[in-house]
Write a protein that holds these residues in place. Structure first.
Motif, PDB file in Angstrom:
ATOM      1  N   CYS A  33       0.833  -1.209   0.000  1.00 16.59           N
ATOM      2  CA  CYS A  33       0.000   0.000   0.000  1.00 16.59           C
ATOM      3  C   CYS A  33       0.863   1.251   0.000  1.00 16.59           C
ATOM      4  N   CYS A  85       3.593   2.816   4.713  1.00 17.51           N
ATOM      5  CA  CYS A  85       4.710   2.713   5.651  1.00 17.51           C
ATOM      6  C   CYS A  85       6.036   2.979   4.973  1.00 17.51           C
ATOM      7  N   CYS A  90       4.683  -2.490   9.459  1.00 13.60           N
ATOM      8  CA  CYS A  90       4.074  -2.637   8.144  1.00 13.60           C
ATOM      9  C   CYS A  90       3.001  -3.705   8.281  1.00 13.60           C
TER      10      CYS A  90
END
Ligand code: FES
Ligand code: FES
Lengths: 193, 716
Positions: free
Chosen positions: A123, A126, A158
């Motif tokens: 995504c 992080c 994460c």
């Protein structure tokens, strides 16, 4: 079990250069990614907020604003610091590096390249924190062991990758920075087995 | 091919919702219920702030129906007279300064005249705790195959067991957030979400506008895992209400504490098994009772329950199966979608139970499974005949071999006999996961996808399916490139913007690659577009659009009333093996090695697929060992990342991922869904390994140090 944050991550403790009243606004000059930025902000505003809201550098993310997740990690004089716990008033005269400052005139930082190649950013939320913490490690230790990497990144959470691809991306970047073969191994791409 | 959006995530260029400030944007915050159940008797505004500076919204400001439309309409957008869970939204406040809006929230006091709440979903509700139907059941589903009662009487052995799992918080690293504003009469809502059309439908109902006057746009989403399936509708509509009243853009960004306390989590479960086996160690009867804690409103519980019960009997052949399932109302915040969607809970129970049965009848756990795994031609609990050609026993044997299962057992035996405080064990789980929506779900969705030519000659893919880290953009691009013979730079994936894209269904249920990817790959569209590209360059004057609509694979039959037939178009199959080490000094369990073997059809992008499996396994390790929600009076007490413990880099073992590729005829290039599968297997494999390591019988997760201490003193 979870690591304690590596020493120094909790914030930047240098005393401010001038006496400041609680609640007052301060005018500061911050050096971020090599550029000076003049800001006038309430003294309690965090480095995270000032970077994002006053300087417009939104690449630094936040997952808790309590010093628990490592997402907001930036570098101060090359050392990882949690920007959600750092006060800009203590940072005049120091060098702040954010993810936006990773790319240099020579192009992408090897970490940026290997994170993309190995799918170490899912995504991506992080990712800026991880890349900066990893950069600090590699600047200090060009040939880190897996254990060194785990320790250096132990303060970053994460939820997508399961961490393994992140380690591999750091190892591959380290190899390339040492001038060793720069191709990911099959194991790095697909895991062992 | 590298990830499409990869580089933007490495340079800080990717803009998530909180990175999109607009001129004059206000900060919105939510006033929440302090009590789990009761009548709202007052909302009092203190004198600590100047209220004329604030925009305040309550249920009177809702132009349409006061509901967050999903399956039912029972959940209010802002509670008016009555609250059913703590942290339930009651009013909204906005101000230009985040600090001021936080201060204002502290000035507001909500008073509640309490009614008796219920928190235990396994207990019979008392009369005054009943809030839904006659017994608080939000949904019941029964599955029947053969004659369980008769088979139990005939069985050589009957083994019973009861298994529990707790709630789990998603911990997407990016908290929930939405921004909303009105632009030329169109309300625009942007934010972190998985299902733009869910939000659109809810907006139409609550705001009383037609869908031409609302646009929902997904921003890059910093993790979802199901947590951004249904709850974003609530936040989106809250931001919209404030923006409409303020006539200014509004953003609502939850902080971690609020996100953890107020939003959905995985359904806690209690599953009871009563299983009959014959003298050869074959299953003759599975009698299964599944209870889920649905929380205060219906939300998605019926569908979570559905997937849970369908998977409850595991990947095994048994002629007599009875599964009784219910999702119960409690006065906790509604539990919701979470990767796996009910299946991890029922697989935990079933796979732990398999080991319990094996121990009872004295067969090795792997051998017991080998005797019972479905072989082609046999049927599942719903009577679905499996004929996909996957050799599930070979999958299991492959996992045992990769993990040196038997050799390690021998080593553990000698270590455990001699080591002063370390104990090791190895455990396995065999399981399956239905890909896509259940039963006729995909047919009802009738997903659509468009491909369009851009003026510069590139091809644009228009779909409502979103990227949340799992690789949708990359997989779609790859499929279009393969299909049309293009290079990645010639393909653009449109933003998921309901003002532009067709409804290709939500990004859930491991369906995006398999179902929507199939549409990308749809031959008719492909041919038309390929031809059109050629024409395009010959004479550039006609807009080019190709459409594709979902067609179910032939021969799929499902009966929703009896819960029989083909529950899913296809399944992913897997065997996972975990090795754990328990430290008797600290009562901690650690996973030291992990092997994940699965058939998810053709693997389209190996790096992405392995990343999904590894990430899912680690999320499941957290659920199995450390992630525990501490509830008190319906409020999560440990709503911080320091006391709700997700796996860190230190908790991650080597994870060896192996794909056995058996192409699925109706997926793109033979692919099946894979995103949820890795959530199903690790927890039972780990619990089975812990059972071996310390010679105990764990029946619940998470196996925290406290729980392990109990196990070590009581064995149970
Ligand atoms: S946002 Fe700074 S540590 Fe989480
Ligand atoms: S890539 Fe999503 S949290 Fe790390």
């Amino acid at each position: 079990m979870r690591h304690l944050y590596p020493v120094g991550r909790l914030g930047f403790m240098a005393p401010p250069s001038k006496a400041i009243e609680a609640g007052a606004s301060v005018s500061l000059e911050l050096r971020v990614n090599g550029e000076p930025h003049a800001v006038s902000v309430p003294v309690h505003k965090t480095l995270l907020e000032v970077l994002r809201e006053d300087i417009g550098l939104t690449g630094t993310k936040h997952g808790c604003e309590l010093g628990e997740c490592g997402t907001c990690t930036v570098l101060v004089d090359g050392q990882p610091v949690l920007s959600c716990l750092a006060l800009p008033a203590t940072l005049e005269g120091h060098d702040v590096t954010t993810v936006e400052g990773l790319e240099s005139a020579d192009g992408l930082h090897p970490l940026q390249q290997t994170f993309v190649e190995l799918g170490a950013a899912q995504c991506g939320y992080c990712t800026p924190g991880f890349v900066l913490a990893a950069k600090a490690l590699l600047d200090d230790n060009p040939q880190p062991s897996r254990a060194d990497i785990e320790t250096a990144l132990g303060g970053n959470l994460c939820r997508c990758t399961g961490y393994l691809k992140i380690y591999e991306a750091v190892e591959l970047a380290a190899a390339r920075m040492r001038g060793e073969p720069g191709e990911p191994t099959r194991e790095m791409l697909y895991g062992a087995g | 091919m590298d990830r499409i959006e990869g580089l933007a995530k490495l340079t800080g260029a990717e803009r998530y919702v909180d990175d999109l400030p607009l001129d004059g944007m206000l900060w919105g915050m939510t006033v929440r219920s302090p009590a789990p159940r009761g009548r709202v008797t007052g909302v009092h505004f203190g004198s600590g702030v100047d209220w004329s500076e604030f925009v305040v919204v309550d249920h009177h400001d809702i132009p349409g129906d006061n509901t967050v439309l999903l399956i039912e309409t029972d959940q209010p957008l802002l509670a008016g007279e009555y609250v059913r869970h703590a942290e339930e939204p009651i009013a909204l406040v906005a101000h230009r300064s985040r600090e001021m809006v936080r201060r204002a929230i502290r000035e507001i006091e909500v008073t509640i005249d309490p009614d008796p709440p219920i928190f235990d979903f396994t207990a019979e509700p008392t009369q005054d705790q009943i809030q839904h139907g006659s017994d608080n059941a939000l949904k019941r589903i029964d599955i029947t195959k053969g004659d369980v009662d008769a088979a139990l009487v005939r069985a050589a052995r009957v083994v019973e067991g009861e298994y529990r799992t707790g709630s789990q918080e998603h911990v997407y690293l990016e908290n929930q957030g939405m921004i909303a504003w009105e632009e030329d009469g169109v309300l625009v809502i942007k934010g972190s979400l998985q299902c733009p059309f869910y939000v659109l439908k809810a907006a139409v109902r609550a705001l009383g506008r037609d869908s031409d006057h609302v646009r929902i746009v997904q921003t890059p989403t910093g993790g979802g895992f199901g947590g951004k399936e249904e709850y974003p509708s609530m936040i989106a509509l809250h931001a919209a209400l404030l923006a409409l009243k303020a006539e200014q853009p509004v953003r609502i960004i939850y902080d971690r504490g609020e996100d953890m306390r107020a939003t959905t989590k995985r359904h806690p479960s209690l599953v009871r098994h009563r299983t009959g086996v014959d003298g050869d160690g074959r299953l003759v009867a599975q009698d299964i009772d599944v209870a889920l804690d649905g929380g205060a409103y219906v939300t998605l519980s019926p569908v979570v329950l559905s997937r849970g019960v369908i998977h409850a009997a595991g990947p095994y052949a048994c002629d007599n199966v009875r599964i009784r399932g219910r999702a119960m109302l409690t006065n906790s915040p509604p539990h919701g979608a979470f990767r796996g969607f009910g299946a991890p809970q029922t697989h935990f129970a079933n796979e732990r139970h398999m080991d319990v049965i094996a121990a009872t009848i004295g067969i090795d756990p792997d051998e017991f499974r080998r005797r019972n795994l479905i072989v082609d031609g046999q049927t599942t609990a719903t009577g679905q005949r499996i004929t996909d050609g996957t050799d599930r026993v070979a999958l299991l044997d492959h996992a045992l071999e990769l993990s040196s299962y038997h050799e390690r057992q021998d080593k553990h035996r000698s270590l455990n006999a001699s080591h002063p405080y370390l104990r090791r064990g190895i455990g396995l789980a065999a399981f399956h996961h239905g890909a896509g929506f259940t039963g006729s779900g995909e047919v009802m969705l009738a997903s659509e996808l468009h491909l369009a030519g851009l003026p510069d000659g590139r091809i644009e893919v228009l779909s409502a399916n979103i990227e949340m880290g799992q690789g949708t953009l990359t997989v779609f691009t790859k499929l279009v490139c393969d299909r049309l013979g293009l290079r990645p730079e010639h393909v653009v994936i449109a933003d998921a913007d309901t003002g532009r894209v067709p409804d290709s269904g939500p990004t859930v249920a491991s369906r995006t690659t398999m179902v929507v990817g199939r549409l990308v790959d749809d031959s008719d569209t492909g041919d038309r577009v390929t031809q059109a590209i050629i024409d395009w360059h010959v004479e550039r004057d006609e807009p080019l659009v190709g459409h594709a609509k979902y067609e179910p694979p032939p021969g799929i039959e499902w009966d929703e009333t009896t819960y029989t037939g083909d529950a899913y178009a296809t399944y992913g199959w897997a065997t996972y093996v975990a090795e754990v080490e328990v430290d008797l000094r600290t009562y901690t369990a650690r996973v030291t090695d992990f092997v994940a073997v699965q058939d998810v059809g053709t693997v389209l992008h190996e790096t992405l697929a392995r990343g999904q499996i590894q990430g899912g396994v680690v999320q499941a390790i957290g659920w199995a060992l450390t992630e525990e929600c501490a509830w008190s009076n319906g409020v999560m007490q440990n709503n911080q990342l320091t006391n709700y413990i997700i796996p860190t880099s230190d908790d991650v073992p080597p994870i060896r991922v192996s794909f056995v590729e058996n192409p699925f005829a109706h997926g793109p290039h033979g692919a099946k869904g894979l995103g949820e599968l890795p959530m199903d297997g690790p927890a039972p494999a780990i619990a089975n390994a812990v059972a071996r390591a310390i010679d105990a019988d764990p029946r619940a997760i998470p196996l925290t140090p406290e729980h392990l201490m109990d196990l070590l003193s009581n064995g149970r």
